[in-house]
Structure formats: structure tokens, C-alpha cells
Design a protein around this motif. Structure first.
Motif, short mmCIF file in Angstrom:
data_model
loop_
_atom_site.label_atom_id
_atom_site.label_comp_id
_atom_site.label_asym_id
_atom_site.label_seq_id
_atom_site.Cartn_x
_atom_site.Cartn_y
_atom_site.Cartn_z
N TYR A 33 0.86 -1.19 0.00
CA TYR A 33 0.00 0.00 0.00
C TYR A 33 0.90 1.24 0.00
N PHE A 35 0.61 5.60 0.68
CA PHE A 35 -0.22 6.59 1.36
C PHE A 35 0.39 7.98 1.21
N TYR A 37 0.12 11.27 3.77
CA TYR A 37 -0.37 11.83 5.02
C TYR A 37 -0.07 13.33 5.02
N GLN A 39 0.40 16.66 7.57
CA GLN A 39 0.64 17.08 8.95
C GLN A 39 0.62 18.61 9.00
N ARG A 43 0.12 19.50 14.09
CA ARG A 43 0.91 18.28 14.32
C ARG A 43 0.14 16.98 14.08
N GLN A 44 -1.15 17.06 13.96
CA GLN A 44 -1.96 15.86 13.75
C GLN A 44 -1.61 15.20 12.43
N MET A 45 -1.49 13.90 12.39
CA MET A 45 -1.24 13.15 11.16
C MET A 45 -2.59 12.76 10.56
N ARG A 50 -4.96 6.92 -0.21
CA ARG A 50 -4.32 5.61 -0.11
C ARG A 50 -4.48 4.88 -1.44
N PHE A 91 3.64 13.72 3.87
CA PHE A 91 4.49 12.55 3.95
C PHE A 91 3.95 11.45 3.05
N MET A 95 3.59 0.62 2.96
CA MET A 95 3.41 -0.51 3.85
C MET A 95 3.31 -1.79 3.04
N LEU A 102 4.36 1.41 8.92
CA LEU A 102 4.43 2.39 7.85
C LEU A 102 5.87 2.86 7.74
N PHE A 104 7.98 5.87 6.18
CA PHE A 104 7.71 7.23 5.71
C PHE A 104 8.88 7.81 4.93
N ARG A 109 7.44 20.11 2.72
CA ARG A 109 6.70 21.22 3.35
C ARG A 109 6.04 22.03 2.25
#
Lengths: 114, 113
Positions: A33, A35, A37, A39, A43-45, A50, A91, A95, A102, A104, A109
Motif C-alpha cells: 500500500y 499513502f 499523510y 501534517q 501536528r496531527q497526522m 491511499r 508525507f 506498507m 508504515l 515514511f 513542506r
């Protein structure tokens, strides 16, 4: 071991423009897989999108789409009609099927300017 | 109705101290993880637990000891803290058999002085 490479440490575009983030990966696996992500400064992922490697069709989630090139081991993210809220670190992650971890990339940025 | 929560959100401590970070998920998941994000934003898995059983231990120093009292909790205890332990620690969870869908907590920023 699998590795994920994001070659663009930083990118910046104007609001409403389209931007593409690059990701390449290295693996000898056939089933896996991929992905993207996000952030934000909070700071939350947050999982953006996917892709299952066995699927030829590129995944799409609203303004986010990917260009998955399995032979080239490339997995880029396209953000259309970019918005100020898209400003974040992005990011790419890998996987192996059946694995739990995962892997990364280094992150890109992304800044969306008004 | 937070899905994956971590406490504390911020932790500032002195070198040599022992500290714990707690993680709880209310999603009914049976697999939980700890990831570390270093100062360069690089994220790497540390541990994973399936139903309280340690599955992954990614060559983490044994000063780090995860503890899973039940399926909904995975705590991280760190002994003899070092400057290099300063990082953001993320907890995540998933359903066994759906490990590819991991839900992350908000992270705990640890600063060791």
C-alpha cells in the motif's frame, strides 16, 4: 528493506493553483500500500489518500489524486485548486501487505500563498 | 469523542529522568503503535502491539519500554532520558487485518533539557 524518497523538501504555490508532490519508493514486494499523510501545524497526522498496489486505477479523494506508476515505483500526489488550509507537511508512506509498519519519506513542506 | 488520545501533549524534563506517555483509543482496535518523529520531521515506527502482545520492536534502546495493560491502551515509558530522545511521539491504532488503516493520536512533544 523498503525506502521512501521525497525529493522536494519544500514547495510553495499560489492559492487555487495545482501542485504535484513527488514520491519514489524502493521495494522488491509485489503487494503493498502507498499513502499520503498531511501534517498541518497542529501536528496531527491526517490520512489524505491511499493506493493499493494491485489496483491500476489511480486513487482520488476530492481535490487530491495520485499518479501511481508501479513499474517506475513512483507515487505522486496532485492537489487541485489548492487552498490555504492545504498548507502542511506532506508525507509519502509505504506498507508491505501483511506488515504493520508504515515506512515514511522525509516529507515535503507545502505552503499555499494567498 | 476523541479516537486516539495521548497524554500529556507536551513534556519538558531533565536528562536522566524517567517519564511516561499514555495512549488510549476508543475505536475498538486491537493493534497499537508508537512512532517517533525527530527534529528533522522524520517519522519512524518504534513498536507495535497486537492484543497486548509485542509484535514490532524496531531496534529501540531498551530504555524505552512499551506497556499494554489492555487492547485500548499502549503506554510508553522512557528511563534515563537523553537529549536525543527529544522528539514528537505518536501513538496510532488499527484493526488487526486492516493494519494499513492507522489512526494517529495528536502526538506528544518531548523536550529533554
Amino acid at each position: 528493506a523498503q525506502t521512501v524518497t521525497q525529493s522536494q523538501p519544500e514547495m510553495s504555490v499560489q492559492e487555487a493553483e495545482t501542485v504535484t508532490l513527488s514520491c519514489t519508493y524502493d521495494t522488491s514486494e509485489n503487494n503493498y500500500y502507498l499513502f499520503w499523510y498531511k501534517q498541518p501545524p497542529s501536528r496531527q497526522m491526517i490520512l489524505v489518500i491511499r493506493q493499493e498496489a494491485y489496483k491500476q486505477q489511480n486513487a482520488t479523494e476530492n481535490r487530491f489524486s495520485v499518479n501511481f506508476q508501479k513499474a517506475a515505483k513512483s507515487f505522486s500526489l496532485k492537489i487541485s485548486d489548492s487552498q490555504l488550509g492545504d498548507t502542511a507537511m506532506y508525507f509519502c508512506a509505504f506498507m508491505k501487505q501483511g506488515a504493520q509498519k508504515l515506512v515514511f519519506g522525509q516529507g515535503t513542506r507545502l505552503t499555499i500563498n494567498p | 469523542d476523541t479516537a486516539v488520545s495521548q497524554t500529556p501533549k507536551y513534556l519538558v524534563t531533565q536528562m536522566g529522568n524517567d517519564k511516561s506517555i499514555k495512549c488510549e483509543q476508543n475505536l475498538g482496535h486491537d493493534t497499537m503503535y508508537w512512532y517517533k518523529q525527530d527534529s528533522k520531521k522524520f517519522l519512524k515506527i518504534m513498536f507495535s502491539y497486537n492484543n497486548k502482545e509485542l509484535i514490532i520492536n524496531e531496534t529501540v534502546p531498551n530504555r524505552f519500554s512499551p506497556k499494554s495493560p489492555d487492547k485500548a491502551h499502549l503506554n510508553l515509558h522512557i528511563n534515563s532520558l537523553e537529549l536525543g530522545d527529544s522528539a514528537v511521539y505518536f501513538c496510532a491504532s488499527s484493526l488487526r487485518g486492516q493494519q494499513e488503516t492507522q489512526y494517529f493520536g495528536p502526538g506528544t512533544r518531548l523536550l529533554v533539557l
